[in-house]
Design a protein around this motif. Structure first.
Motif, mmCIF file in Angstrom:
data_model
loop_
_atom_site.group_PDB
_atom_site.id
_atom_site.type_symbol
_atom_site.label_atom_id
_atom_site.label_comp_id
_atom_site.label_asym_id
_atom_site.label_seq_id
_atom_site.Cartn_x
_atom_site.Cartn_y
_atom_site.Cartn_z
ATOM 1 N N LYS A 17 30.634 -12.362 -2.317
ATOM 2 C CA LYS A 17 30.859 -11.068 -2.970
ATOM 3 C C LYS A 17 30.206 -11.039 -4.343
ATOM 4 O O LYS A 17 29.643 -10.036 -4.747
ATOM 5 C CB LYS A 17 32.356 -10.793 -3.131
ATOM 6 N N GLU A 18 30.287 -12.160 -5.042
ATOM 7 C CA GLU A 18 29.709 -12.225 -6.387
ATOM 8 C C GLU A 18 28.194 -12.045 -6.340
ATOM 9 O O GLU A 18 27.618 -11.324 -7.150
ATOM 10 C CB GLU A 18 30.069 -13.562 -7.049
ATOM 11 N N ALA A 21 27.314 -8.496 -5.434
ATOM 12 C CA ALA A 21 27.497 -7.585 -6.565
ATOM 13 C C ALA A 21 26.276 -7.561 -7.479
ATOM 14 O O ALA A 21 26.028 -6.557 -8.149
ATOM 15 C CB ALA A 21 28.738 -7.981 -7.360
ATOM 16 N N VAL A 24 23.746 -4.647 -6.566
ATOM 17 C CA VAL A 24 24.182 -3.250 -6.644
ATOM 18 C C VAL A 24 23.415 -2.569 -7.769
ATOM 19 O O VAL A 24 23.367 -3.052 -8.893
ATOM 20 C CB VAL A 24 25.702 -3.142 -6.893
ATOM 21 N N ALA A 32 26.993 1.256 -4.832
ATOM 22 C CA ALA A 32 28.398 0.874 -4.908
ATOM 23 C C ALA A 32 29.126 1.242 -3.615
ATOM 24 O O ALA A 32 30.019 0.514 -3.169
ATOM 25 C CB ALA A 32 29.065 1.544 -6.107
ATOM 26 N N TYR A 35 28.348 -1.421 -1.118
ATOM 27 C CA TYR A 35 29.141 -2.615 -1.428
ATOM 28 C C TYR A 35 30.542 -2.492 -0.829
ATOM 29 O O TYR A 35 31.047 -3.424 -0.211
ATOM 30 C CB TYR A 35 29.228 -2.811 -2.942
ATOM 31 N N LYS A 36 31.153 -1.320 -0.992
ATOM 32 C CA LYS A 36 32.492 -1.099 -0.453
ATOM 33 C C LYS A 36 32.480 -1.147 1.072
ATOM 34 O O LYS A 36 33.388 -1.708 1.690
ATOM 35 C CB LYS A 36 33.064 0.231 -0.933
ATOM 36 N N THR A 39 32.038 -5.059 1.929
ATOM 37 C CA THR A 39 33.120 -5.979 1.573
ATOM 38 C C THR A 39 34.514 -5.422 1.824
ATOM 39 O O THR A 39 35.469 -6.179 1.909
ATOM 40 C CB THR A 39 33.041 -6.371 0.083
ATOM 41 N N TYR A 43 33.470 -1.578 -5.701
ATOM 42 C CA TYR A 43 32.596 -2.310 -6.629
ATOM 43 C C TYR A 43 33.094 -2.111 -8.044
ATOM 44 O O TYR A 43 33.374 -0.998 -8.479
ATOM 45 C CB TYR A 43 31.155 -1.811 -6.501
ATOM 46 N N ALA A 45 31.826 -3.076 -11.825
ATOM 47 C CA ALA A 45 30.708 -3.620 -12.594
ATOM 48 C C ALA A 45 31.194 -4.786 -13.447
ATOM 49 O O ALA A 45 32.287 -4.740 -14.019
ATOM 50 C CB ALA A 45 30.113 -2.542 -13.482
#
Length: 57
Positions: A17-18, A21, A24, A32, A35-36, A39, A43, A45
Motif C-alpha cells: 500500500k505504501e 501510494a 497516486v 485517489a 487507489y481506493k 486497496t 487515499y 496523502a
C-alpha cells in the motif's frame, strides 16, 4: 495501468500500500479513486515532517 497495479497488489503481492501510494497523482500513475478501488481504503496523502536541528557551541 490501473489493472496492472491491481494485479500487483491484490494477486501477485509484489507491491505494498505504501508503494502504491507513491504513484497516486503521477502522470503515469493512478488517481485517489483508483487507489481506493485497488486497496479498499481511502487515499491519504503523506504528511511532510520538517526536521530541525539545533547546534550549540
Amino acid at each position: 495501468m490501473t489493472q496492472i497495479y491491481m494485479w500487483a497488489y491484490q494477486d501477485w503481492k509484489t507491491i505494498t500500500k505504501e508503494t502504491l501510494a507513491t504513484v497516486v497523482g503521477l502522470p503515469d500513475g493512478i488517481t485517489a479513486e483508483d487507489y481506493k478501488a485497488i486497496t479498499g481504503e481511502a487515499y491519504v496523502a503523506p504528511t511532510v515532517q520538517a526536521t530541525t536541528t539545533s547546534t550549540t557551541n
